[in-house]
Write an enzyme that holds these catalytic residues in place. Structure first.
Site, PDB file in Angstrom:
ATOM      1  CG  HIS A  72      -2.073  -0.913   1.128  1.00  0.00           C
ATOM      2  ND1 HIS A  72      -3.165  -0.846   1.953  1.00  0.00           N
ATOM      3  CD2 HIS A  72      -2.327  -1.933   0.267  1.00  0.00           C
ATOM      4  CE1 HIS A  72      -4.042  -1.777   1.616  1.00  0.00           C
ATOM      5  NE2 HIS A  72      -3.550  -2.464   0.602  1.00  0.00           N
ATOM      6  CE1 TYR A 198      -4.784   3.451   9.359  1.00  0.00           C
ATOM      7  CE2 TYR A 198      -5.207   3.444  11.717  1.00  0.00           C
ATOM      8  CZ  TYR A 198      -4.526   2.952  10.627  1.00  0.00           C
ATOM      9  OH  TYR A 198      -3.590   1.960  10.801  1.00  0.00           O
ATOM     10  N   PRO A 291      -3.310  -0.176  19.393  1.00  0.00           N
ATOM     11  CG  PRO A 291      -5.271  -1.319  18.821  1.00  0.00           C
ATOM     12  CD  PRO A 291      -4.563  -0.681  19.974  1.00  0.00           C
ATOM     13  CE  LYS A 295       4.678   2.811  13.604  1.00  0.00           C
ATOM     14  NZ  LYS A 295       5.018   2.377  12.278  1.00  0.00           N
ATOM     15  CE1 TYR A 381      -0.884   3.594   9.901  1.00  0.00           C
ATOM     16  CE2 TYR A 381       0.424   2.373   8.311  1.00  0.00           C
ATOM     17  CZ  TYR A 381      -0.724   2.505   9.063  1.00  0.00           C
ATOM     18  OH  TYR A 381      -1.702   1.544   8.997  1.00  0.00           O
TER      19      TYR A 381
HETATM   20  P1  FAD Z   1       3.249 -12.400  21.358  1.00  0.00           P
HETATM   21  O1  FAD Z   1       2.789 -12.463  19.956  1.00  0.00           O
HETATM   22  O2  FAD Z   1       2.243 -12.127  22.418  1.00  0.00           O
HETATM   23  O3  FAD Z   1       3.982 -13.762  21.662  1.00  0.00           O
HETATM   24  C1  FAD Z   1       4.348 -14.130  22.971  1.00  0.00           C
HETATM   25  C2  FAD Z   1       4.294 -15.637  23.066  1.00  0.00           C
HETATM   26  O4  FAD Z   1       4.740 -16.029  24.356  1.00  0.00           O
HETATM   27  C3  FAD Z   1       2.883 -16.181  22.914  1.00  0.00           C
HETATM   28  O5  FAD Z   1       2.865 -17.190  21.937  1.00  0.00           O
HETATM   29  C4  FAD Z   1       2.543 -16.692  24.309  1.00  0.00           C
HETATM   30  O6  FAD Z   1       1.659 -17.798  24.267  1.00  0.00           O
HETATM   31  C5  FAD Z   1       3.918 -17.072  24.828  1.00  0.00           C
HETATM   32  N1  FAD Z   1       3.988 -17.158  26.275  1.00  0.00           N
HETATM   33  C6  FAD Z   1       3.317 -16.416  27.191  1.00  0.00           C
HETATM   34  N2  FAD Z   1       3.605 -16.818  28.438  1.00  0.00           N
HETATM   35  C7  FAD Z   1       4.510 -17.832  28.307  1.00  0.00           C
HETATM   36  C8  FAD Z   1       5.170 -18.662  29.238  1.00  0.00           C
HETATM   37  N3  FAD Z   1       4.933 -18.538  30.555  1.00  0.00           N
HETATM   38  N4  FAD Z   1       6.020 -19.612  28.782  1.00  0.00           N
HETATM   39  C9  FAD Z   1       6.229 -19.758  27.445  1.00  0.00           C
HETATM   40  N5  FAD Z   1       5.606 -18.990  26.509  1.00  0.00           N
HETATM   41  C10 FAD Z   1       4.757 -18.049  26.936  1.00  0.00           C
HETATM   42  N6  FAD Z   1      -0.640  -5.096  16.795  1.00  0.00           N
HETATM   43  C11 FAD Z   1      -0.830  -4.358  15.719  1.00  0.00           C
HETATM   44  O7  FAD Z   1       0.104  -3.703  15.280  1.00  0.00           O
HETATM   45  N7  FAD Z   1      -2.069  -4.353  15.094  1.00  0.00           N
HETATM   46  C12 FAD Z   1      -3.109  -5.115  15.546  1.00  0.00           C
HETATM   47  O8  FAD Z   1      -4.173  -5.115  14.973  1.00  0.00           O
HETATM   48  C13 FAD Z   1      -2.932  -5.888  16.685  1.00  0.00           C
HETATM   49  N8  FAD Z   1      -3.937  -6.650  17.168  1.00  0.00           N
HETATM   50  C14 FAD Z   1      -3.705  -7.377  18.296  1.00  0.00           C
HETATM   51  C15 FAD Z   1      -4.715  -8.159  18.836  1.00  0.00           C
HETATM   52  C16 FAD Z   1      -4.515  -8.880  20.017  1.00  0.00           C
HETATM   53  C17 FAD Z   1      -5.642  -9.717  20.606  1.00  0.00           C
HETATM   54  C18 FAD Z   1      -3.261  -8.813  20.664  1.00  0.00           C
HETATM   55  C19 FAD Z   1      -2.999  -9.564  21.955  1.00  0.00           C
HETATM   56  C20 FAD Z   1      -2.244  -8.055  20.099  1.00  0.00           C
HETATM   57  C21 FAD Z   1      -2.458  -7.338  18.937  1.00  0.00           C
HETATM   58  N9  FAD Z   1      -1.449  -6.575  18.367  1.00  0.00           N
HETATM   59  C22 FAD Z   1      -1.657  -5.854  17.287  1.00  0.00           C
HETATM   60  C23 FAD Z   1      -0.122  -6.540  18.915  1.00  0.00           C
HETATM   61  C24 FAD Z   1       0.787  -7.537  18.208  1.00  0.00           C
HETATM   62  O9  FAD Z   1       0.055  -8.688  17.870  1.00  0.00           O
HETATM   63  C25 FAD Z   1       1.908  -7.827  19.153  1.00  0.00           C
HETATM   64  O10 FAD Z   1       2.618  -6.614  19.349  1.00  0.00           O
HETATM   65  C26 FAD Z   1       2.855  -8.921  18.669  1.00  0.00           C
HETATM   66  O11 FAD Z   1       2.195 -10.159  18.688  1.00  0.00           O
HETATM   67  C27 FAD Z   1       4.083  -8.961  19.574  1.00  0.00           C
HETATM   68  O12 FAD Z   1       4.808 -10.129  19.326  1.00  0.00           O
HETATM   69  P2  FAD Z   1       5.547 -10.867  20.508  1.00  0.00           P
HETATM   70  O13 FAD Z   1       6.185 -12.049  19.893  1.00  0.00           O
HETATM   71  O14 FAD Z   1       6.353  -9.887  21.260  1.00  0.00           O
HETATM   72  O15 FAD Z   1       4.403 -11.305  21.525  1.00  0.00           O
HETATM   73  C1  DHB Z   2      -4.780  -3.434  11.446  1.00  0.00           C
HETATM   74  C2  DHB Z   2      -4.638  -3.193  12.780  1.00  0.00           C
HETATM   75  C3  DHB Z   2      -4.250  -1.955  13.199  1.00  0.00           C
HETATM   76  O1  DHB Z   2      -4.089  -1.710  14.496  1.00  0.00           O
HETATM   77  C4  DHB Z   2      -3.991  -0.931  12.311  1.00  0.00           C
HETATM   78  O2  DHB Z   2      -3.632   0.282  12.771  1.00  0.00           O
HETATM   79  C5  DHB Z   2      -4.115  -1.185  10.981  1.00  0.00           C
HETATM   80  C6  DHB Z   2      -4.515  -2.444  10.558  1.00  0.00           C
HETATM   81  C7  DHB Z   2      -5.222  -4.765  10.987  1.00  0.00           C
HETATM   82  O3  DHB Z   2      -5.441  -5.645  11.834  1.00  0.00           O
HETATM   83  O4  DHB Z   2      -5.357  -4.962   9.780  1.00  0.00           O
END
Ligand code: FAD
Ligand code: DHB
Length: 387
Positions: A72, A198, A291, A295, A381
């Site tokens: 995009h 947005y 969100p 980021k 962004y």
């Molecule tokens: P995570 O993806 O949370 O991975 C951490 C992992 O550690 C998980 O698999 C978990 O099961 C594991 N874990 C936890 N505790 C333990 C333990 N005790 N022992 C072993 N493993 C463990 N960001 C955006 O930019 N846009 C979005 O739309 C967006 N939507 C989201 C929706 C939800 C419901 C959530 C929770 C987050 C969302 N985010 C979004 C944020 C984004 O998904 C996260 O920033 C990203 O997943 C971070 O990656 P990570 O690997 O640091 O953490």
């Molecule tokens: C999506 C999530 C976001 O938080 C955003 O700012 C843009 C897109 C998505 O899930 O597609």
């Protein structure tokens, strides 16, 4: 069991770190509480910054992304009566890609860089302040296990045990809780827009995103504590249509079958430092952003790129310089993204306060009419360079 790097958490941060380390010839073991199926199907983020795409491509993970993802040039920003396109490519030379976190996760699992032990319980980190740290856990069969390592990477997201393994006296936390949440849906319908919209609306923010030419992802601002039972699909589509401006200037929102529905609370959180002794924190384990700026996933990728470099220099070259700088260097980007996510959230969500509403409109007019304002938003962004 012994390995060089014990990684707690098989989300994008943990799996990407194990992949980058394997490419540098460093061994790791990843421990994950959930099942492989659960981790691979969690629906979360959808937008990759320019730098994230560059990094994944350089790490050999770009093939499916470039074939199936969608590039995009920018986003639409709108409020009642006005819709403006910001072209990030014209403004900064950088684009963003629509490619779901679920797909990134699948690509990382397919690359299978390290041993991943799923379905563990009672993960505990020990002696992280010494040069002999270890992790204990219970495996899927119920047996107590111990994993010794030179370094532990805490990549266990917002609810994992790693951040609390830093002694209380050695850590500081910063937090902002917001009075609203997002209600998100995934729907089997072609997006009604070519790029993300947005939308600020007096009844609350709305976002039209997408996953593919046949799958749409949409969000609505809702109050904290919202019960999904109060939001049947028809109500969600009606509210989206109103807030996104259905019917205005011939634009229409096409509804379709909803395949997933959830409510996501929002907060900003940072724990400093991101390193204590032999424990390094990365991704949501160290920081959470609301969100609105897309980021969270990108910040996790940026942390891990830096941590991969630092651990490679430390464990292969015996050079601690990058490891010693990891926390300070990573936190500069973390705070930039924390500010941007807070700023986007504050500019676009309805608070009910008329003074706030006027400031929001003024800010939106500025970023859509001034080259300086537009470029600032675009630069943040589409993302600053990682290294
Ligand atoms: P995570 O993806 O949370 O991975 C951490 C992992 O550690 C998980 O698999 C978990 O099961 C594991 N874990 C936890 N505790 C333990 C333990 N005790 N022992 C072993 N493993 C463990 N960001 C955006 O930019 N846009 C979005 O739309 C967006 N939507 C989201 C929706 C939800 C419901 C959530 C929770 C987050 C969302 N985010 C979004 C944020 C984004 O998904 C996260 O920033 C990203 O997943 C971070 O990656 P990570 O690997 O640091 O953490
Ligand atoms: C999506 C999530 C976001 O938080 C955003 O700012 C843009 C897109 C998505 O899930 O597609």
């Amino acid at each position: 069991m012994r390995t060089e790097v014990a990684i707690v958490g098989a989300g994008p941060a943990g799996l990407l770190l194990s992949h980058l380390l394997a490419r540098a010839g460093i061994e790791s073991v990843v421990l994950e509480t959930r099942s492989q199926e659960y981790v691979a199907s969690r629906i979360r983020a959808g937008i990759l910054e320019h730098s994230s795409v560059e990094l994944l491509t350089a790490a050999g993970l770009g093939e499916r992304l470039r074939a199936e993802g969608h590039e995009h040039r920018g986003i639409y920003l709108q409020w009642p009566g006005e819709r403006h396109h910001l072209d990030f490519v014209d403004l900064t030379g950088r684009s963003v890609w629509v490619y779901g976190q679920t797909e990134v996760q699948k690509d990382l699992v397919a690359a299978r860089a390290a041993e991943v032990v799923y379905d563990v319980a009672d993960t505990r980190l020990h002696d992280v302040g010494t040069d002999r740290p270890y992790v204990t856990y219970t495996d899927a069969g119920g047996a107590a296990r111990r994993l010794d390592a030179a370094v532990i990477a805490g990549c266990d997201g917002s609810f994992g045990p790693s951040r609390a393994a830093v002694p209380e006296a050695a850590r500081q936390t910063f937090e902002r809780v917001y009075p609203h949440s997002w209600l998100g849906i995934l729907a089997d319908v072609a997006p009604s827009t070519d790029e993300l919209i947005y939308a600020r609306h007096p009844d609350g923010f709305a976002l039209h995103s997408m996953r593919s030419p046949t799958v749409s992802r949409l969000y609505l601002q809702v109050p904290n504590g919202t019960d999904l039972a109060d939001w049947p699909d028809a109500r969600i589509w009606d509210e989206l249509a109103k807030r996104l401006g259905h019917g205005r200037d011939g634009w229409t929102l096409t509804p379709g079958p909803v395949t997933d529905k959830s409510v996501l609370p929002m907060r900003s959180f940072v724990q400093t430092p991101m390193r204590y002794g032999r424990l390094f924190l990365a991704g949501d384990a160290a920081h959470i952003v609301p969100p609105t700026g897309a980021k969270g996933l990108n910040l996790a990728i940026a942390d891990v790129a830096r941590l991969g470099d630092a651990l490679t220099a430390l464990l292969r070259g015996g050079d601690p310089t990058l490891a010693d700088r990891y926390s300070d260097d990573a936190l500069r980007r973390v705070w930039r993204c924390t500010h941007f996510s807070w700023w986007m959230t504050t500019m676009l969500h309805a608070s009910g306060d008329p003074f706030d509403a006027q400031l929001q409109l003024s800010q939106l007019r500025w970023v859509t009419s001034s080259a300086a304002g537009a470029t600032g938003l675009a630069e943040n962004y589409a993302g600053l360079p990682i290294r």
